[in-house]
Scaffold this motif. Structure first.
Motif, mmCIF file in Angstrom:
data_model
loop_
_atom_site.group_PDB
_atom_site.id
_atom_site.type_symbol
_atom_site.label_atom_id
_atom_site.label_comp_id
_atom_site.label_asym_id
_atom_site.label_seq_id
_atom_site.Cartn_x
_atom_site.Cartn_y
_atom_site.Cartn_z
ATOM 1 N N MET A 193 1.007 -0.489 -0.246
ATOM 2 C CA MET A 193 -0.028 -0.546 0.492
ATOM 3 C C MET A 193 0.451 0.967 -0.129
ATOM 4 S SD MET A 193 -3.284 -0.800 2.975
ATOM 5 C CE MET A 193 -3.720 0.966 1.824
ATOM 6 N N PHE A 194 0.474 2.113 -0.909
ATOM 7 C CA PHE A 194 1.304 3.489 -0.656
ATOM 8 C C PHE A 194 0.434 4.475 -0.804
ATOM 9 C CE2 PHE A 194 2.195 1.030 -4.386
ATOM 10 C CZ PHE A 194 1.165 1.326 -5.315
ATOM 11 N N PRO A 195 -0.204 4.982 -0.318
ATOM 12 C CA PRO A 195 -2.425 5.759 -0.706
ATOM 13 C C PRO A 195 -1.218 7.267 -0.028
ATOM 14 C CG PRO A 195 -2.298 4.738 1.641
ATOM 15 C CD PRO A 195 -1.269 3.976 0.888
ATOM 16 N N ASN A 196 -1.725 8.040 -0.961
ATOM 17 C CA ASN A 196 -0.730 9.728 -0.239
ATOM 18 C C ASN A 196 -1.903 10.276 0.601
ATOM 19 O OD1 ASN A 196 -2.988 9.607 -2.859
ATOM 20 N ND2 ASN A 196 -2.692 11.632 -2.823
ATOM 21 N N VAL A 197 -1.677 10.714 1.306
ATOM 22 C CA VAL A 197 -1.971 12.018 1.851
ATOM 23 C C VAL A 197 -2.105 13.586 2.083
ATOM 24 C CG1 VAL A 197 -1.349 10.032 4.669
ATOM 25 C CG2 VAL A 197 0.388 12.150 4.194
ATOM 26 N N ASP A 198 -1.321 13.846 1.093
ATOM 27 C CA ASP A 198 -1.862 15.202 0.740
ATOM 28 C C ASP A 198 -1.678 14.652 -0.701
ATOM 29 O OD1 ASP A 198 0.862 15.000 -0.076
ATOM 30 O OD2 ASP A 198 0.907 16.712 0.748
ATOM 31 N N LEU A 199 -2.165 16.822 -1.434
ATOM 32 C CA LEU A 199 -1.283 16.757 -2.970
ATOM 33 C C LEU A 199 -1.254 17.838 -2.641
ATOM 34 C CD1 LEU A 199 -1.630 16.467 -6.067
ATOM 35 C CD2 LEU A 199 -3.892 16.615 -5.988
ATOM 36 N N THR A 200 -0.534 17.959 -2.899
ATOM 37 C CA THR A 200 -0.533 19.899 -3.133
ATOM 38 C C THR A 200 0.448 20.403 -4.933
ATOM 39 O OG1 THR A 200 0.417 20.354 -1.711
ATOM 40 C CG2 THR A 200 1.383 22.024 -2.564
ATOM 41 N N VAL A 201 -0.771 21.891 -5.698
ATOM 42 C CA VAL A 201 -0.435 22.057 -6.945
ATOM 43 C C VAL A 201 -0.016 23.072 -6.530
ATOM 44 C CG1 VAL A 201 -1.466 22.285 -9.023
ATOM 45 C CG2 VAL A 201 -2.355 20.415 -7.705
ATOM 46 N N HIS A 202 0.658 23.440 -7.683
ATOM 47 C CA HIS A 202 1.582 24.690 -8.209
ATOM 48 C C HIS A 202 1.426 24.757 -9.585
ATOM 49 C CE1 HIS A 202 3.727 24.836 -3.811
ATOM 50 N NE2 HIS A 202 3.490 26.011 -3.891
ATOM 51 N N LEU A 203 1.037 26.007 -9.522
ATOM 52 C CA LEU A 203 0.541 26.395 -11.051
ATOM 53 C C LEU A 203 1.214 27.729 -11.794
ATOM 54 C CD1 LEU A 203 -2.934 25.584 -11.311
ATOM 55 C CD2 LEU A 203 -1.059 23.764 -12.170
ATOM 56 N N HIS A 204 2.275 28.097 -13.069
ATOM 57 C CA HIS A 204 2.342 28.885 -13.451
ATOM 58 C C HIS A 204 1.702 29.560 -14.571
ATOM 59 C CE1 HIS A 204 4.500 26.097 -15.827
ATOM 60 N NE2 HIS A 204 4.653 27.018 -16.835
ATOM 61 N N ARG A 205 1.000 28.874 -14.632
ATOM 62 C CA ARG A 205 -0.521 29.251 -15.370
ATOM 63 C C ARG A 205 -1.564 27.804 -15.823
ATOM 64 N NH1 ARG A 205 -0.977 26.759 -20.577
ATOM 65 N NH2 ARG A 205 0.972 25.380 -21.018
ATOM 66 N N PRO A 206 -2.283 28.616 -15.969
ATOM 67 C CA PRO A 206 -3.709 27.927 -15.747
ATOM 68 C C PRO A 206 -3.578 27.071 -17.306
ATOM 69 C CG PRO A 206 -4.154 30.815 -15.682
ATOM 70 C CD PRO A 206 -3.149 30.962 -16.392
ATOM 71 N N PRO A 207 -3.887 25.768 -17.237
ATOM 72 C CA PRO A 207 -3.820 24.753 -18.119
ATOM 73 C C PRO A 207 -4.899 24.691 -18.564
ATOM 74 C CG PRO A 207 -4.592 23.675 -15.970
ATOM 75 C CD PRO A 207 -4.121 25.581 -15.788
ATOM 76 N N ARG A 208 -5.351 24.573 -20.345
ATOM 77 C CA ARG A 208 -6.470 24.571 -21.140
ATOM 78 C C ARG A 208 -6.288 23.485 -21.714
ATOM 79 N NH1 ARG A 208 -6.055 25.179 -26.080
ATOM 80 N NH2 ARG A 208 -3.894 25.330 -27.570
ATOM 81 N N GLY A 209 -7.262 22.844 -22.314
ATOM 82 C CA GLY A 209 -7.599 21.653 -22.749
ATOM 83 C C GLY A 209 -8.379 20.306 -21.961
ATOM 84 N N ASP A 210 -9.072 19.156 -22.977
ATOM 85 C CA ASP A 210 -9.384 18.587 -21.637
ATOM 86 C C ASP A 210 -8.549 17.300 -21.709
ATOM 87 O OD1 ASP A 210 -11.284 19.706 -23.014
ATOM 88 O OD2 ASP A 210 -12.477 18.475 -24.878
ATOM 89 N N TRP A 211 -6.721 17.611 -21.785
ATOM 90 C CA TRP A 211 -6.376 16.555 -21.462
ATOM 91 C C TRP A 211 -4.994 17.055 -19.943
ATOM 92 C CZ3 TRP A 211 -6.403 11.675 -23.183
ATOM 93 C CH2 TRP A 211 -7.144 10.642 -24.121
ATOM 94 N N THR A 212 -5.112 16.223 -19.270
ATOM 95 C CA THR A 212 -4.365 16.524 -17.818
ATOM 96 C C THR A 212 -3.287 15.130 -18.711
ATOM 97 O OG1 THR A 212 -5.736 17.050 -16.424
ATOM 98 C CG2 THR A 212 -3.536 16.214 -15.088
ATOM 99 N N GLY A 213 -1.950 15.962 -18.265
ATOM 100 C CA GLY A 213 -0.621 15.633 -18.770
ATOM 101 C C GLY A 213 0.490 15.328 -17.571
ATOM 102 N N LEU A 214 0.817 14.000 -17.629
ATOM 103 C CA LEU A 214 1.216 14.005 -15.534
ATOM 104 C C LEU A 214 3.043 13.347 -16.426
ATOM 105 C CD1 LEU A 214 -1.383 12.353 -14.372
ATOM 106 C CD2 LEU A 214 -0.918 14.653 -13.514
ATOM 107 N N ASP A 215 4.023 13.615 -16.320
ATOM 108 C CA ASP A 215 5.167 13.248 -16.085
ATOM 109 C C ASP A 215 5.440 12.585 -14.194
ATOM 110 O OD1 ASP A 215 7.879 12.719 -16.883
ATOM 111 O OD2 ASP A 215 7.611 14.370 -17.603
#
Length: 253
Positions: A193-215
């Motif tokens: 098991m390796f569940p996350n207990v948090d999520l923090t997101v920093h954005l330098h610009r608003p995203p657009r489009g229908d897809w979320t890219g995850l690297d």
């Protein structure tokens, strides 16, 4: 439901337990609640630049209530807080910084590598690795074959975040970010098991489009902690970063 209450469908079912909610769509729902709060107060043209979620307990697949308050009002900087309750118990607490939208295109710069467009990639049946209605609802397009601890992929869904309601592109985008912890697993989820207990997101610009890219890169430490780190993309390139801290333990402990 009413303007503060939402009831999940089976498509929100979790990956660790199918009678729980996957956090990803709930994270997007929090942004929708923030959007509604700001619209009611008079949106001053600010943009979401950071949101941090703390997951306080089990996310039962049941009706939730989201309350939002303004912690730090301002014309150029604003801080909001949202609390998600299920059966009257707080299960998520989120804080979001909004900053003034200004034209800084003359000085804009940074990494701009673009991912291979999703339409050029083949789908990956992620439900072969994870159970749950949320994972089954996704269209996942890896840029290259997934590897333990390292995967880059596009994620989308044909489903509305809130049935019959138009939500912002940002809410739809962020409703998919928590998927990152499941695309680059280091160990089989049938053994660890390796569940996350948090999520923090920093954005330098608003995203657009229908897809979320995850690297995404996943690291396990030697003392029960892990970290999922993701460079976030849209169709135009990087938009920010996401971090998730993990509790790592053998299944059944």
């Amino acid at each position: 439901m009413d303007e503060h209450r939402y009831k999940p469908t089976t498509h929100a079912g979790g990956a660790w337990s199918t009678d729980e909610q996957h956090f990803s769509p709930l994270g997007g729902l929090v942004v929708h609640a923030l959007d509604r709060h700001r619209a009611a107060a008079g949106d001053g043209g600010l943009v979401l630049s950071r949101i941090s979620y703390d997951i306080l307990g089990r996310l039962a697949l049941d009706e939730c209530e989201i309350e939002v308050e303004t912690v730090r009002p301002g014309r150029t900087i604003e801080l909001l807080e949202a609390v998600v309750r299920i059966a009257g118990r707080p299960v998520v607490r989120a804080r979001a910084w909004f900053l003034a939208r200004l034209d800084t295109s003359a000085v804009a710069g940074g990494p701009d590598d673009r991912l291979t467009p999703p339409e050029a990639l083949a789908p990956w049946r992620m439900s072969g690795l994870w159970p749950g209605g949320y994972i089954a609802s996704l269209d996942v397009r890896p840029v290259s074959p997934p590897r333990p601890g390292r995967t880059t992929a596009w994620v989308s869904t044909p489903l509305d975040l809130v049935a019959g309601t138009r939500v912002s592109p940002l809410a739809s985008y962020l409703a998919l970010v928590d998927t990152a912890n499941g695309i680059a697993v280091r160990q089989p989820p049938t053994e660890w098991m390796f569940p996350n207990v948090d999520l923090t997101v920093h954005l330098h610009r608003p995203p657009r489009g229908d897809w979320t890219g995850l690297d995404t890169t996943v690291t396990f430490g030697p003392s029960g902690q892990g970290l999922t780190s993701t460079v976030l993309h849209d169709v135009d390139g990087p938009v920010g970063h996401a971090q998730q801290i993990l509790t790592v333990r053998p299944l059944g402990t």
